[in-house]
Design a protein around this motif. Structure first.
Motif, short mmCIF file in Angstrom:
data_model
loop_
_atom_site.label_atom_id
_atom_site.label_comp_id
_atom_site.label_asym_id
_atom_site.label_seq_id
_atom_site.Cartn_x
_atom_site.Cartn_y
_atom_site.Cartn_z
N ILE A 1 -22.56 36.34 -27.39
CA ILE A 1 -24.20 36.91 -27.55
C ILE A 1 -24.56 37.56 -26.17
CG2 ILE A 1 -26.27 36.13 -27.61
CD1 ILE A 1 -25.33 34.30 -30.23
N LEU A 2 -24.19 36.77 -25.00
CA LEU A 2 -24.51 37.14 -23.72
C LEU A 2 -23.77 38.31 -23.33
CD1 LEU A 2 -24.61 33.65 -21.88
CD2 LEU A 2 -26.54 35.23 -22.39
N LEU A 3 -22.54 38.59 -23.39
CA LEU A 3 -21.74 39.42 -23.28
C LEU A 3 -22.19 41.00 -23.91
CD1 LEU A 3 -18.15 38.22 -22.65
CD2 LEU A 3 -19.85 38.97 -20.86
N GLY B 1 -25.43 42.97 -22.91
CA GLY B 1 -25.05 43.97 -22.28
C GLY B 1 -24.30 43.44 -20.91
N LEU B 2 -23.93 42.25 -20.76
CA LEU B 2 -23.25 41.67 -19.66
C LEU B 2 -21.79 42.30 -19.49
CD1 LEU B 2 -24.72 38.14 -19.38
CD2 LEU B 2 -25.36 40.25 -18.11
N ARG B 3 -21.15 42.81 -20.33
CA ARG B 3 -19.74 43.39 -20.34
C ARG B 3 -19.73 44.26 -19.23
NH1 ARG B 3 -16.07 41.20 -23.60
NH2 ARG B 3 -16.97 40.38 -25.64
N ALA B 4 -20.86 44.99 -19.13
CA ALA B 4 -20.68 46.04 -18.31
C ALA B 4 -21.37 45.84 -16.65
CB ALA B 4 -21.85 47.32 -18.68
N VAL B 5 -21.39 44.61 -16.24
CA VAL B 5 -21.89 44.26 -15.16
C VAL B 5 -20.71 43.80 -14.22
CG1 VAL B 5 -24.26 43.27 -15.96
CG2 VAL B 5 -22.50 41.80 -15.78
N ALA C 1 -18.09 41.59 -12.39
CA ALA C 1 -17.49 40.22 -12.87
C ALA C 1 -17.88 39.08 -12.25
CB ALA C 1 -15.82 40.45 -12.28
N ILE C 2 -18.45 39.13 -10.94
CA ILE C 2 -18.80 37.84 -10.48
C ILE C 2 -20.15 37.23 -11.34
CG2 ILE C 2 -20.75 39.05 -8.95
CD1 ILE C 2 -18.99 35.84 -8.15
N TRP C 3 -21.05 38.18 -12.12
CA TRP C 3 -22.08 37.87 -12.82
C TRP C 3 -21.57 37.24 -14.41
CZ3 TRP C 3 -26.18 36.53 -10.89
CH2 TRP C 3 -26.77 37.34 -9.74
N ARG C 4 -20.37 38.21 -14.89
CA ARG C 4 -20.06 37.59 -16.18
C ARG C 4 -19.36 36.26 -15.90
NH1 ARG C 4 -17.80 42.61 -16.15
NH2 ARG C 4 -15.79 41.85 -15.64
N GLY C 5 -18.85 35.94 -14.55
CA GLY C 5 -18.01 34.75 -14.38
C GLY C 5 -18.98 33.78 -14.34
N LEU C 6 -20.32 33.92 -13.62
CA LEU C 6 -21.62 32.87 -13.25
C LEU C 6 -21.93 32.64 -14.65
CD1 LEU C 6 -22.95 34.23 -10.26
CD2 LEU C 6 -21.72 32.12 -10.52
N VAL C 7 -22.20 33.59 -15.72
CA VAL C 7 -22.91 33.43 -16.93
C VAL C 7 -21.96 32.47 -17.77
CG1 VAL C 7 -23.70 34.47 -19.07
CG2 VAL C 7 -24.41 35.36 -16.69
N SER C 8 -20.55 32.96 -17.65
CA SER C 8 -19.78 32.28 -18.57
C SER C 8 -19.49 30.74 -18.08
CB SER C 8 -18.31 32.59 -18.54
OG SER C 8 -18.25 34.24 -19.35
N ALA C 9 -19.65 30.62 -16.85
CA ALA C 9 -19.63 29.07 -15.94
C ALA C 9 -20.82 28.42 -16.65
CB ALA C 9 -19.31 29.12 -14.78
N TRP C 10 -21.98 29.12 -16.63
CA TRP C 10 -23.06 28.41 -17.09
C TRP C 10 -23.13 27.84 -18.71
CZ3 TRP C 10 -26.66 30.23 -21.02
CH2 TRP C 10 -27.83 29.33 -20.89
N VAL C 11 -22.64 28.79 -19.52
CA VAL C 11 -22.02 28.44 -21.09
C VAL C 11 -21.37 27.28 -20.91
CG1 VAL C 11 -21.45 29.40 -22.97
CG2 VAL C 11 -22.91 30.63 -21.68
N LEU C 12 -20.44 27.13 -20.08
CA LEU C 12 -19.08 26.37 -20.33
C LEU C 12 -19.76 25.08 -19.71
CD1 LEU C 12 -16.36 25.44 -20.65
CD2 LEU C 12 -15.80 26.21 -18.60
#
Length: 88
Positions: free
Chosen positions: A49-51, A55-59, A61-72
């Protein structure tokens, strides 16, 4: 035949994962294993959902990593709380 929009594909996959979550929550006999499966599916759905929808697929990599770490992290905290409740 027209090609599917990527969001349509993601939505179909999310619906499938929601159904899988329902099935897993009722069919896995061990409580802690059921919690692991349900929370893993929830984390996967949240990340998709976030990606895709936010629209976080286009940002970068550091932001995708931070958001993924938050979800995890949220899923891990929920898993730790559910296992602790089973142990008490």
């Amino acid at each position: 035949m027209m090609a599917r929009h990527p969001l349509e594909t993601t939505l179909i996959l999310l619906i499938g994962l929601a159904i899988a979550t329902l099935i897993a929550s009722r069919s896995v006999p061990v409580a802690w294993l059921s919690n692991v499966v349900v929370l893993a599916l929830a984390a996967l759905k949240g990340r998709w959902i976030l990606l895709d929808f936010l629209g976080l697929r286009a940002v970068p990599a550091i932001w995708r990593g931070l958001v993924s770490a938050w979800v995890l992290g949220v899923a891990s905290f929920a898993l730790a709380a559910s296992i602790a409740r089973l142990l008490i």
